[in-house]
Design a protein around this motif. Structure first.
Motif, mmCIF file in Angstrom:
data_model
loop_
_atom_site.group_PDB
_atom_site.id
_atom_site.type_symbol
_atom_site.label_atom_id
_atom_site.label_comp_id
_atom_site.label_asym_id
_atom_site.label_seq_id
_atom_site.Cartn_x
_atom_site.Cartn_y
_atom_site.Cartn_z
ATOM 1 N N PRO A 1 0.806 -1.225 0.000
ATOM 2 C CA PRO A 1 0.000 0.000 0.000
ATOM 3 C C PRO A 1 0.839 1.275 0.000
ATOM 4 N N CYS A 2 1.894 1.329 0.797
ATOM 5 C CA CYS A 2 2.696 2.547 0.939
ATOM 6 C C CYS A 2 4.178 2.238 0.682
ATOM 7 N N LEU A 3 4.867 3.275 0.269
ATOM 8 C CA LEU A 3 6.317 3.147 0.087
ATOM 9 C C LEU A 3 6.998 3.024 1.443
ATOM 10 N N ASP A 4 8.203 2.541 1.421
ATOM 11 C CA ASP A 4 8.970 2.463 2.655
ATOM 12 C C ASP A 4 9.151 3.869 3.219
ATOM 13 N N GLY A 5 9.010 4.023 4.547
ATOM 14 C CA GLY A 5 9.153 5.320 5.195
ATOM 15 C C GLY A 5 7.826 6.059 5.333
ATOM 16 N N TRP A 6 6.791 5.594 4.672
ATOM 17 C CA TRP A 6 5.456 6.198 4.788
ATOM 18 C C TRP A 6 4.644 5.399 5.811
ATOM 19 N N ILE A 7 3.726 6.116 6.492
ATOM 20 C CA ILE A 7 2.873 5.487 7.510
ATOM 21 C C ILE A 7 1.427 5.495 7.010
ATOM 22 N N MET A 8 0.777 4.343 7.119
ATOM 23 C CA MET A 8 -0.584 4.223 6.597
ATOM 24 C C MET A 8 -1.624 4.431 7.694
ATOM 25 N N LEU A 9 -2.692 5.170 7.359
ATOM 26 C CA LEU A 9 -3.881 5.305 8.197
ATOM 27 C C LEU A 9 -5.095 5.206 7.271
ATOM 28 N N LYS A 10 -5.833 4.115 7.426
ATOM 29 C CA LYS A 10 -7.003 3.861 6.589
ATOM 30 C C LYS A 10 -6.622 3.865 5.108
ATOM 31 N N LYS A 11 -7.070 4.870 4.360
ATOM 32 C CA LYS A 11 -6.842 4.879 2.913
ATOM 33 C C LYS A 11 -5.712 5.823 2.486
ATOM 34 N N SER A 12 -4.937 6.286 3.456
ATOM 35 C CA SER A 12 -3.889 7.265 3.127
ATOM 36 C C SER A 12 -2.535 6.818 3.650
ATOM 37 N N CYS A 13 -1.504 7.312 2.939
ATOM 38 C CA CYS A 13 -0.115 7.126 3.378
ATOM 39 C C CYS A 13 0.455 8.512 3.735
ATOM 40 N N TYR A 14 1.209 8.576 4.837
ATOM 41 C CA TYR A 14 1.739 9.854 5.317
ATOM 42 C C TYR A 14 3.271 9.771 5.388
ATOM 43 N N LEU A 15 3.862 10.856 4.908
ATOM 44 C CA LEU A 15 5.320 10.981 4.988
ATOM 45 C C LEU A 15 5.640 12.176 5.881
ATOM 46 N N PHE A 16 6.285 11.915 7.010
ATOM 47 C CA PHE A 16 6.683 12.974 7.940
ATOM 48 C C PHE A 16 8.154 13.325 7.662
ATOM 49 N N ASN A 17 8.364 14.583 7.302
ATOM 50 C CA ASN A 17 9.722 15.032 6.999
ATOM 51 C C ASN A 17 10.448 15.339 8.311
ATOM 52 N N TYR A 18 11.409 14.468 8.644
ATOM 53 C CA TYR A 18 12.166 14.647 9.877
ATOM 54 C C TYR A 18 13.597 15.118 9.606
ATOM 55 N N GLU A 19 13.865 15.614 8.419
ATOM 56 C CA GLU A 19 15.239 16.037 8.099
ATOM 57 C C GLU A 19 15.640 17.216 8.994
ATOM 58 N N SER A 20 16.904 17.163 9.341
ATOM 59 C CA SER A 20 17.400 18.232 10.236
ATOM 60 C C SER A 20 17.543 19.564 9.497
ATOM 61 N N SER A 21 17.963 19.527 8.267
ATOM 62 C CA SER A 21 18.092 20.729 7.451
ATOM 63 C C SER A 21 18.512 20.307 6.032
ATOM 64 N N PRO A 22 18.337 21.129 5.053
ATOM 65 C CA PRO A 22 17.631 22.412 5.153
ATOM 66 C C PRO A 22 16.121 22.188 5.147
ATOM 67 N N TRP A 23 15.392 23.065 5.828
ATOM 68 C CA TRP A 23 13.944 22.982 5.828
ATOM 69 C C TRP A 23 13.389 23.745 4.641
ATOM 70 N N LYS A 24 12.090 23.753 4.466
ATOM 71 C CA LYS A 24 11.506 24.323 3.263
ATOM 72 C C LYS A 24 10.368 25.256 3.607
ATOM 73 N N THR A 25 10.079 26.142 2.618
ATOM 74 C CA THR A 25 8.903 27.002 2.715
ATOM 75 C C THR A 25 7.663 26.141 2.416
ATOM 76 N N TRP A 26 6.494 26.785 2.542
ATOM 77 C CA TRP A 26 5.238 26.052 2.266
ATOM 78 C C TRP A 26 5.206 25.586 0.808
ATOM 79 N N GLU A 27 5.572 26.493 -0.131
ATOM 80 C CA GLU A 27 5.547 26.151 -1.550
ATOM 81 C C GLU A 27 6.566 25.065 -1.885
ATOM 82 N N GLN A 28 7.771 25.180 -1.322
ATOM 83 C CA GLN A 28 8.802 24.170 -1.573
ATOM 84 C C GLN A 28 8.375 22.799 -1.034
#
Length: 344
Positions: free
Chosen positions: A209-236
């Motif tokens: 259902p989901c790629l490695d590193g993604w977490i599944m809840l019901k019908k969705s997969c979630y990717l939480f960006n835990y990178e230390s840097s560089p971070w991004k703007t909303w658009e990026q």
């Protein structure tokens, strides 16, 4: 049967009366005979023998009648006795004649009753034949009735079998529809990619259902960006999610809000957080899928520099952890996409 019994009683009574009358006549004749003998004894020659006296009683009766008519010296008592006997005999003869007539009438009635009995026996026989015929017809009707009942039971059994087959087919149809819907779902997910990463989703020809590193809840997969840097703007951040066939997270319920809040860890300081797919458009806070927000899990008061983009702040109450910030502010983000294979 009762009428025949009455007739038999009448015939028996008539026979009894007739018998009594016969006995009476015999007694009367005896009396006449005795009187004649006595008179003969009185007027006979002394030289006559006793055997001659009793030889012919009828002769004595005739002589007695002749004496009654010719002998003026006969006693009145003797004439009265003879007249009484004659009267009695006439009455008896009349009674016998009446009984004979009644006997004839009874015989006729018996014949009529016999004829009626025979007619009733014939009618009874006809009725018995009709009854037997009706019984035969009733048996035929019963057989004809049992046949439809047997056919009905057979049809009922066939109907049960057909219903069971129908139920099985309906279940199979439902399963096939579910599989079809799931396949269509998978196809739509694949089409969101310009180049679908088959090897990533389906290693060793078995898709997940989901790629490695993604977490599944019901019908969705979630990717939480835990990178230390560089971070991004909303658009990026949104652009990055799109390269993964996803978009910034859209929160639809309190359950999903708790899910992303619990997995958003603190980093750097209390003002930094995770970008949500929510921004202000024409004075309305709108999700990236076009829906206007109704949950409104905002932080009370002014928390940082206000702006038109939503940021989820970790370690806050999950019902009050959204902050309004500028696009230039660099943060981590959360991507969301549909699962490749939908599970029931």
């Amino acid at each position: 049967m009762m009428f025949c019994s009455v007739v038999a009683l009448k015939v028996s009574a008539a026979a009894s009366v007739f018998q009594h009358l016969t006995m009476a006549m015999e007694l009367t004749s005896g009396c006449i005979y005795e009187n004649s003998v006595q008179k003969t004894r009185k007027g006979a020659d002394v030289d006559a023998s006793p055997g001659e006296i009793y030889e012919n009683p009828l002769v004595f009766q005739k002589e007695e009648k002749a004496d009654m008519t010719t002998n003026p010296g006969e006693k009145p008592e003797e004439r009265v006795s003879t007249a009484t006997i004659t009267t009695v005999m006439k009455k008896q003869e009349t009674t016998i004649s009446d009984l004979a007539d009644e006997n004839k009438h009874l015989i006729l009635e018996i014949r009529n009753l016999t004829n009626q009995t025979e007619q009733l026996l014939v009618e009874n026989k006809v009725l018995q034949n009709q009854t037997e015929q009706l019984l035969v017809e009733n048996k035929v009707l019963q057989n004809q009735t049992e046949q439809p009942l047997v056919e009905k039971r057979s049809l009922s059994e066939q109907n049960k079998q057909l219903m069971e087959k129908t139920r099985i087919l309906e279940n199979q149809t439902a399963e096939m529809r579910k599989e079809r819907d799931n396949l269509n779902w998978t196809l739509e997910v694949i089409l969101t990619f310009e180049n679908f990463p088959v090897k990533d989703f389906c290693p060793q020809r078995k898709c997940k259902p989901c790629l490695d590193g993604w977490i599944m809840l019901k019908k969705s997969c979630y990717l939480f960006n835990y990178e230390s840097s560089p971070w991004k703007t909303w658009e990026q951040s949104r652009q990055y999610c799109r390269t993964k066939g996803a978009d910034l997270v859209v929160i639809d319920s309190l359950e999903e809000q708790k899910f992303v809040s619990n997995r958003s860890s603190y980093y750097y300081d209390t003002c930094h957080g995770y970008w949500l797919g929510l921004r202000e458009v024409n004075s309305n806070w709108t999700w990236v899928d076009g829906r206007i927000d109704t949950l409104k899990y905002w932080i009370n008061g002014i928390y940082g520099t206000p702006g038109p983009y939503a940021l989820l702040i970790p370690q806050k109450n999950y019902s009050e952890n959204w902050d309004r910030v500028e696009n230039t502010f660099l943060n981590r983000f959360i991507c969301e996409r549909d699962v490749l294979i939908k599970s029931d």
